[in-house]
Write an enzyme that holds these catalytic residues in place. Structure first.
Site, PDB file in Angstrom:
ATOM      1  CB  VAL A   6      -0.918   0.242   0.844  1.00  0.00           C
ATOM      2  CG1 VAL A   6      -1.865  -1.475   1.264  1.00  0.00           C
ATOM      3  CG2 VAL A   6      -0.119  -0.084   2.724  1.00  0.00           C
ATOM      4  CB  ALA A  23       1.452  12.813  12.570  1.00  0.00           C
ATOM      5  CE1 TYR A  30       1.511   2.698  14.024  1.00  0.00           C
ATOM      6  CE2 TYR A  30       0.089   3.654  16.177  1.00  0.00           C
ATOM      7  CZ  TYR A  30      -0.165   2.986  14.922  1.00  0.00           C
ATOM      8  OH  TYR A  30      -1.056   1.770  15.063  1.00  0.00           O
TER       9      TYR A  30
HETATM   10  N1  LIG Z   1      -3.151  -4.145  17.342  1.00  0.00           N
HETATM   11  C1  LIG Z   1      -3.254  -2.778  18.177  1.00  0.00           C
HETATM   12  O1  LIG Z   1      -3.000  -2.045  19.994  1.00  0.00           O
HETATM   13  C2  LIG Z   1      -3.450  -1.690  17.002  1.00  0.00           C
HETATM   14  C3  LIG Z   1      -3.581  -0.055  18.317  1.00  0.00           C
HETATM   15  C4  LIG Z   1      -3.908   0.651  17.296  1.00  0.00           C
HETATM   16  C5  LIG Z   1      -3.743  -0.030  15.975  1.00  0.00           C
HETATM   17  N2  LIG Z   1      -3.865  -0.576  15.065  1.00  0.00           N
HETATM   18  C6  LIG Z   1      -3.282  -0.310  13.636  1.00  0.00           C
HETATM   19  O2  LIG Z   1      -4.134  -2.166  13.150  1.00  0.00           O
HETATM   20  C7  LIG Z   1      -4.136  -2.514  11.825  1.00  0.00           C
HETATM   21  C8  LIG Z   1      -2.985  -3.338  12.212  1.00  0.00           C
HETATM   22  O3  LIG Z   1      -1.759  -4.058  12.993  1.00  0.00           O
HETATM   23  P1  LIG Z   1      -1.574  -5.143  13.744  1.00  0.00           P
HETATM   24  O4  LIG Z   1      -1.807  -4.433  15.065  1.00  0.00           O
HETATM   25  O5  LIG Z   1      -2.685  -5.934  13.292  1.00  0.00           O
HETATM   26  O6  LIG Z   1      -0.325  -5.743  13.473  1.00  0.00           O
HETATM   27  P2  LIG Z   1       0.465  -6.456  12.603  1.00  0.00           P
HETATM   28  O7  LIG Z   1       1.695  -6.232  12.629  1.00  0.00           O
HETATM   29  O8  LIG Z   1       0.025  -8.237  12.629  1.00  0.00           O
HETATM   30  O9  LIG Z   1      -0.459  -6.532  11.142  1.00  0.00           O
HETATM   31  C9  LIG Z   1       0.377  -5.420  10.324  1.00  0.00           C
HETATM   32  C10 LIG Z   1      -0.204  -6.252   8.894  1.00  0.00           C
HETATM   33  O10 LIG Z   1      -0.036  -5.125   7.080  1.00  0.00           O
HETATM   34  C11 LIG Z   1       0.656  -5.272   7.289  1.00  0.00           C
HETATM   35  N3  LIG Z   1       1.559  -4.222   6.128  1.00  0.00           N
HETATM   36  C12 LIG Z   1       2.497  -3.601   6.668  1.00  0.00           C
HETATM   37  N4  LIG Z   1       2.922  -2.571   5.962  1.00  0.00           N
HETATM   38  C13 LIG Z   1       2.134  -3.458   4.456  1.00  0.00           C
HETATM   39  C14 LIG Z   1       2.356  -2.105   3.166  1.00  0.00           C
HETATM   40  N5  LIG Z   1       3.023  -1.226   3.491  1.00  0.00           N
HETATM   41  N6  LIG Z   1       1.558  -3.275   1.933  1.00  0.00           N
HETATM   42  C15 LIG Z   1       0.528  -4.029   2.588  1.00  0.00           C
HETATM   43  N7  LIG Z   1       0.432  -4.915   3.747  1.00  0.00           N
HETATM   44  C16 LIG Z   1       1.658  -3.976   4.261  1.00  0.00           C
HETATM   45  C17 LIG Z   1       1.380  -5.872   7.424  1.00  0.00           C
HETATM   46  O11 LIG Z   1       2.139  -6.983   6.578  1.00  0.00           O
HETATM   47  C18 LIG Z   1       0.749  -7.505   8.510  1.00  0.00           C
HETATM   48  O12 LIG Z   1       0.077  -8.003   8.096  1.00  0.00           O
HETATM   49  C19 LIG Z   1      -2.714  -0.820  12.280  1.00  0.00           C
HETATM   50  O13 LIG Z   1      -2.859  -0.376  10.852  1.00  0.00           O
HETATM   51  C20 LIG Z   1      -2.008  -0.650  13.297  1.00  0.00           C
HETATM   52  O14 LIG Z   1      -2.010   0.424  12.779  1.00  0.00           O
HETATM   53  C21 LIG Z   1      -3.040  -1.108  15.345  1.00  0.00           C
END
Ligand SMILES: NC(=O)c1ccc[n+]([C@@H]2O[C@H](COP(=O)([O-])OP(=O)(O)OC[C@H]3O[C@@H](n4cnc5c(N)ncnc54)[C@H](O)[C@@H]3O)[C@@H](O)[C@H]2O)c1
Length: 249
Positions: free
Chosen positions: A64, A156, A154
């Protein structure tokens, strides 16, 4: 519940964590799934699991952060399934470091993947989503609401996701499209397991973002995404929903 019968959903970040849990949840509820990520192995595991749950599921490598990948991804999805009803932008990265040490390169990388990637996918998917009066769910974060120490870039990027989502909600409401954001916090995923803190962090700053209750798994976010993206969320538009166990209440 089969709330996504005859519906097509595209999910980014589907190889892991919240993206994978969302794919599995929507598979159980009858969706056809176009699953995207940069991680081939994890993505294939999610596709396999969704098929075992009875869903039609296709995996597609999409970075992405690469504008050139985005339109091709939407085209591949509409070619495979004939259209698109739900776009869930989950892909994201997290780097925690002191702001004075954050390089322009890191700042731009985080903004490009978390915010610009989300924008480009929304933009490219709009014609298909408008045709089917579909909806968008963007994953923001509690860091967009309350300052996350060591997470300026992050936070931002996730604040930008909230503003983008609200703009889409207002701009397209009369044409039948909804856009909402989810703000997770304290969700146990590979991301939270590996997010290193800077050396010698000021732990007193971190107290305010520690889970109020306890961390929970990504399925607790997936269930809320499913509600918002389904007909049960028909009157929910431009909303941001915290899923953090009450940490920021
Ligand atoms: N886990 C938390 O507590 C939490 C809190 C707030 C926000 N989030 C958000 O939730 C979303 C998912 O996070 P998660 O905790 O499941 O983490 P995760 O690392 O398990 O999953 C993130 C996924 O995004 C993919 N990814 C990363 N860069 C990419 C790119 N350039 N193109 C396509 N795919 C890409 C990774 O390969 C991974 O599979 C994220 O946007 C994260 O910022 C998570």
């Amino acid at each position: 519940m089969q709330r996504f019968e005859k519906k097509v959903a595209l999910i980014t970040g589907a190889a892991s964590g919240i993206g994978r849990a969302t794919a599995e949840r929507l598979a159980r509820e009858g969706a056809s799934l176009f699953l995207c990520d940069v991680q081939q192995e994890g993505l294939q595991a999610t596709v396999k699991q969704c098929r075992e749950l009875g869903a039609e599921a296709e995996g597609h490598i999409c970075d992405v952060g690469q504008a050139a990948d985005i339109q091709a991804t939407i085209d591949a999805c509409t070619e495979r399934f004939g259209g698109l009803d739900v776009l869930v932008n989950v892909a994201g990265i997290l780097t925690l470091e002191r702001t004075e040490k954050t390089t322009l390169e890191t700042w731009e990388r985080i903004l490009r993947i978390n915010l610009t990637g989300t924008f480009l996918l929304c933009q490219a998917a709009l014609p298909s989503l408008l045709e089917r009066k579909g909806n968008i769910v963007n994953i923001s974060s509690t860091s967009a609401i309350s300052g996350l120490p060591y997470g300026a870039a992050y936070g931002a990027s996730k604040g930008g996701v909230l503003a983008l989502t609200r703009a889409l909600a207002v701009e397209y409401a009369k044409r039948g499209l909804r856009a909402n954001a989810i703000c997770p916090g304290s969700v146990k995923t590979p991301m939270t397991g590996r997010s290193g803190l800077p050396d010698d962090p000021d732990v007193s700053l971190l107290q305010r973002v520690l889970p109020l209750d306890k961390p929970r798994g990504p399925e607790t976010v997936a269930s809320v995404i499913a509600m918002v993206a389904s007909a049960d969320g028909a009157h929910v538009n431009g909303e941001s929903i915290r899923v953090d166990g009450g940490t920021l209440a």
